[in-house]
Design an enzyme around this catalytic site. Structure first.
Site, mmCIF file in Angstrom:
data_model
loop_
_atom_site.group_PDB
_atom_site.id
_atom_site.type_symbol
_atom_site.label_atom_id
_atom_site.label_comp_id
_atom_site.label_asym_id
_atom_site.label_seq_id
_atom_site.Cartn_x
_atom_site.Cartn_y
_atom_site.Cartn_z
ATOM 1 N N GLY A 1 0.840 -1.209 0.000
ATOM 2 C CA GLY A 1 0.000 0.000 0.000
ATOM 3 C C GLY A 1 0.869 1.251 0.000
ATOM 4 O O GLY A 1 1.858 1.309 0.728
ATOM 5 N N ARG B 1 19.390 10.673 -3.825
ATOM 6 C CA ARG B 1 20.409 11.722 -3.623
ATOM 7 C C ARG B 1 21.556 11.242 -2.739
ATOM 8 O O ARG B 1 22.704 11.637 -2.946
ATOM 9 C CB ARG B 1 19.749 12.988 -3.084
ATOM 10 C CG ARG B 1 18.807 13.564 -4.144
ATOM 11 C CD ARG B 1 18.579 15.029 -4.044
ATOM 12 N NE ARG B 1 17.875 15.506 -5.217
ATOM 13 C CZ ARG B 1 17.149 16.609 -5.256
ATOM 14 N NH1 ARG B 1 17.006 17.353 -4.178
ATOM 15 N NH2 ARG B 1 16.557 16.983 -6.386
ATOM 16 N N ARG C 1 0.923 -4.969 -5.139
ATOM 17 C CA ARG C 1 1.031 -6.127 -4.244
ATOM 18 C C ARG C 1 1.204 -7.311 -5.182
ATOM 19 O O ARG C 1 0.222 -7.784 -5.757
ATOM 20 C CB ARG C 1 -0.226 -6.293 -3.399
ATOM 21 C CG ARG C 1 -0.562 -5.077 -2.529
ATOM 22 C CD ARG C 1 -1.705 -5.414 -1.590
ATOM 23 N NE ARG C 1 -2.307 -4.226 -0.992
ATOM 24 C CZ ARG C 1 -1.852 -3.629 0.109
ATOM 25 N NH1 ARG C 1 -0.799 -4.084 0.722
ATOM 26 N NH2 ARG C 1 -2.472 -2.577 0.602
ATOM 27 N N ASP D 1 5.108 -5.074 5.977
ATOM 28 C CA ASP D 1 5.578 -6.431 6.284
ATOM 29 C C ASP D 1 5.474 -7.406 5.114
ATOM 30 O O ASP D 1 6.345 -8.255 4.930
ATOM 31 C CB ASP D 1 4.921 -6.987 7.554
ATOM 32 C CG ASP D 1 3.419 -7.013 7.485
ATOM 33 O OD1 ASP D 1 2.853 -6.435 6.531
ATOM 34 O OD2 ASP D 1 2.797 -7.610 8.379
ATOM 35 N N THR E 1 4.469 2.373 5.594
ATOM 36 C CA THR E 1 3.054 1.955 5.597
ATOM 37 C C THR E 1 2.281 2.866 6.537
ATOM 38 O O THR E 1 2.807 3.247 7.587
ATOM 39 C CB THR E 1 2.881 0.483 6.055
ATOM 40 O OG1 THR E 1 1.501 0.271 6.431
ATOM 41 C CG2 THR E 1 3.716 0.128 7.279
ATOM 42 N N ASP F 1 -0.010 1.973 8.353
ATOM 43 C CA ASP F 1 -0.530 1.183 9.483
ATOM 44 C C ASP F 1 0.277 1.300 10.778
ATOM 45 O O ASP F 1 -0.218 0.984 11.855
ATOM 46 C CB ASP F 1 -0.611 -0.296 9.102
ATOM 47 C CG ASP F 1 -1.681 -0.571 8.064
ATOM 48 O OD1 ASP F 1 -2.569 0.291 7.891
ATOM 49 O OD2 ASP F 1 -1.633 -1.637 7.423
ATOM 50 N N ASP G 1 2.442 -0.680 11.919
ATOM 51 C CA ASP G 1 2.382 -1.963 12.618
ATOM 52 C C ASP G 1 3.688 -2.752 12.548
ATOM 53 O O ASP G 1 3.703 -3.952 12.815
ATOM 54 C CB ASP G 1 1.232 -2.816 12.041
ATOM 55 C CG ASP G 1 1.376 -3.043 10.548
ATOM 56 O OD1 ASP G 1 2.196 -2.351 9.906
ATOM 57 O OD2 ASP G 1 0.674 -3.920 10.011
ATOM 58 N N ARG H 1 -6.363 -3.403 8.626
ATOM 59 C CA ARG H 1 -6.910 -4.755 8.500
ATOM 60 C C ARG H 1 -6.501 -5.611 9.682
ATOM 61 O O ARG H 1 -7.285 -6.355 10.230
ATOM 62 C CB ARG H 1 -6.335 -5.389 7.225
ATOM 63 C CG ARG H 1 -7.350 -5.699 6.196
ATOM 64 C CD ARG H 1 -6.810 -6.463 5.036
ATOM 65 N NE ARG H 1 -5.493 -6.080 4.572
ATOM 66 C CZ ARG H 1 -5.194 -5.759 3.323
ATOM 67 N NH1 ARG H 1 -6.127 -5.733 2.418
ATOM 68 N NH2 ARG H 1 -3.958 -5.483 2.965
ATOM 69 N N GLU I 1 -15.830 8.263 21.770
ATOM 70 C CA GLU I 1 -16.520 7.617 22.891
ATOM 71 C C GLU I 1 -15.988 6.193 23.081
ATOM 72 O O GLU I 1 -15.922 5.681 24.192
ATOM 73 C CB GLU I 1 -18.027 7.577 22.655
ATOM 74 C CG GLU I 1 -18.776 8.832 23.071
ATOM 75 C CD GLU I 1 -18.277 10.135 22.453
ATOM 76 O OE1 GLU I 1 -18.002 10.142 21.239
ATOM 77 O OE2 GLU I 1 -18.132 11.124 23.179
ATOM 78 N N LYS J 1 -25.476 12.573 27.084
ATOM 79 C CA LYS J 1 -24.651 12.694 25.873
ATOM 80 C C LYS J 1 -25.581 12.581 24.684
ATOM 81 O O LYS J 1 -26.243 11.552 24.502
ATOM 82 C CB LYS J 1 -23.618 11.559 25.801
ATOM 83 C CG LYS J 1 -22.283 11.932 26.388
ATOM 84 C CD LYS J 1 -21.188 10.991 25.926
ATOM 85 C CE LYS J 1 -19.895 11.330 26.678
ATOM 86 N NZ LYS J 1 -18.728 10.612 26.211
ATOM 87 N N LEU K 1 -8.926 7.734 1.374
ATOM 88 C CA LEU K 1 -8.551 9.122 1.662
ATOM 89 C C LEU K 1 -7.330 9.133 2.589
ATOM 90 O O LEU K 1 -6.462 10.000 2.496
ATOM 91 C CB LEU K 1 -9.740 9.761 2.394
ATOM 92 C CG LEU K 1 -9.945 11.246 2.333
ATOM 93 C CD1 LEU K 1 -10.419 11.617 0.937
ATOM 94 C CD2 LEU K 1 -11.017 11.657 3.342
ATOM 95 N N GLN K 2 -7.292 8.137 3.471
ATOM 96 C CA GLN K 2 -6.209 8.049 4.462
ATOM 97 C C GLN K 2 -4.847 7.772 3.850
ATOM 98 O O GLN K 2 -3.821 7.974 4.475
ATOM 99 C CB GLN K 2 -6.502 6.908 5.462
ATOM 100 C CG GLN K 2 -7.660 7.178 6.351
ATOM 101 C CD GLN K 2 -8.243 5.907 6.949
ATOM 102 O OE1 GLN K 2 -7.833 5.477 8.014
ATOM 103 N NE2 GLN K 2 -9.204 5.304 6.282
HETATM 104 O O1 F6P Z 1 -1.491 -1.660 4.548
HETATM 105 C C1 F6P Z 1 -2.027 -0.415 4.311
HETATM 106 C C2 F6P Z 1 -3.504 -0.499 4.091
HETATM 107 O O2 F6P Z 1 -3.966 0.804 3.808
HETATM 108 C C3 F6P Z 1 -4.317 -1.113 5.227
HETATM 109 O O3 F6P Z 1 -4.576 -0.242 6.285
HETATM 110 C C4 F6P Z 1 -5.560 -1.534 4.494
HETATM 111 O O4 F6P Z 1 -6.200 -2.573 5.179
HETATM 112 C C5 F6P Z 1 -5.038 -1.991 3.172
HETATM 113 O O5 F6P Z 1 -3.821 -1.310 2.976
HETATM 114 C C6 F6P Z 1 -5.940 -1.756 2.003
HETATM 115 O O6 F6P Z 1 -5.310 -2.231 0.869
HETATM 116 P P1 F6P Z 1 -5.827 -2.030 -0.622
HETATM 117 O O7 F6P Z 1 -5.625 -0.595 -0.988
HETATM 118 O O8 F6P Z 1 -4.959 -2.927 -1.431
HETATM 119 O O9 F6P Z 1 -7.265 -2.388 -0.639
#
Ligand code: F6P
Length: 326
Positions: free
Chosen positions: A14, A28, A75, A106, A129, A131, A133, A175, A191, A217, A257-258
């Protein structure tokens, strides 16, 4: 004196904001050390398809601020096969590469490690990444930008949630990992934060919401990591609504978007440093390791270790997030 004359760089898995800053640093730093630097397109797929291109200092100009990756990414399923890897190795030899920098997560390091073990080829990995992680680094490239994107989006959702007295279930990426959910959840004052690393109990979540309701709330935000054991945001919202129907509920998936956008200052600097250190590591004779930063110091973790261990979510932080949400 190192025998390394020519190195390759690729991005895999990703994409993550800051990958371009890292490519720039690799190119560079390599040129500074009088190495030839080659970019490989589409990650390991490009190794198989022979998508190599000479890089110059100029070819990485004006990219430090750009999201995505100019080298593209993939991938690669083919790289997991014997034939795919053999074809990649043939192209590495044909292009006279002496070493390779792999920027990814990973899954990418698993692939890189297979190549190191089979052909004893020097590869150094850079933690890239959103993530966060990976074991062996405090932060991965792209994580800071991603969580800032999340909090910007959730703050906006909070405005409408509050105006309409609604409960929002907001799904963020991850994921297998809850780092994005946990950190952004704390930052938006969620929350509740549901992550794959801890068991989610729908009944506990309902009790928490009932308590909130008794305290008047009127609205709320529940952050759900996409890999939560009770399902994504839609699924969790459905399960909650089945038993607790007080709130007008909506679901929002922040999604890809992330993964985009201009990298934050932290990601640009982290990526620059890791890219720079990856080339130094190659020249120092490292292979089969991931470069990371732990407590401000550069660290080298063998691929075998970084892919076997998953970075852990701090239990104290989980407790704190809970207490602060009450
Ligand atoms: O590993 C990065 C990530 O954005 C994960 O957070 C997410 O689960 C996954 O890739 C989504 O992958 P793809 O864009 O291949 O659907």
């Amino acid at each position: 004196m190192s025998s390394i004359k020519k190195i390759g760089v690729l991005t895999s898995g990703g994409d993550a904001p800051g990958m371009n800053a890292c490519i720039r640093a690799v190119v560079r730093t390599g040129i500074y050390h009088k190495l030839e630097v080659v970019g490989i397109y589409h990650g390991f797929e490009g190794l198989i398809n022979n998508e190599f291109e000479e890089m110059s200092s100029h070819s990485v100009a004006n990219i430090i601020q750009r999201g995505g990756t100019i080298l593209k990414t993939a991938r690669s399923e083919r790289f997991k096969t014997e034939e795919g890897m053999a074809q990649a190795w043939e192209n590495i030899q044909k292009n006279k590469l002496d070493a390779l920098v792999v920027i990814g997560g990973d899954g990418s390091f698993r692939g890189a490690n297979a190549l190191v073990e089979k052909y004893h080829f020097p590869i150094v990995g850079v933690a890239g990444t959103i993530d966060n992680d990976l074991y062996g680094t405090d932060f991965t490239i792209g994580y800071d930008t991603a969580i800032n994107t999340v909090i910007e989006a959730v703050d906006k959702i909070r405005d409408t949630a509050s105006s309409h007295s609604r409960l929002f279930f907001i799904e963020v990426m991850g994921r297998d990992a809850g780092f994005i959910a946990m950190r952004s959840g704390i930052a938006v004052g969620a929350e509740a934060i549901l992550i794959p690393e801890t068991k989610t109990h729908i009944q506990d979540l309902i009790s928490l919401l009932e308590k909130g309701r008794r305290k008047n709330k009127a609205s709320g935000i529940i952050i759900v990591a996409e890999g939560d054991d009770e399902g994504g945001a839609f699924e969790v919202a459905r399960k909650v609504k089945e038993k607790f129907d007080f709130y007008d509920t909506r679901v929002s998936i922040i999604g890809h978007l992330q993964r985009g956008g201009s990298p934050s200052c932290m990601d640009r600097v982290l990526a620059s440093r890791l890219g720079y250190e990856s080339v130094n590591a190659i020249l120092d004779g490292y292979k089969g390791v991931m470069v990371g930063i732990i407590n401000k110091e550069v660290s080298f973790i063998p691929f075998v270790k970084s892919v076997k261990h998953h970075a852990e979510v701090d239990k104290d932080i989980i407790k704190m997030a809970h207490i602060l949400s009450l």
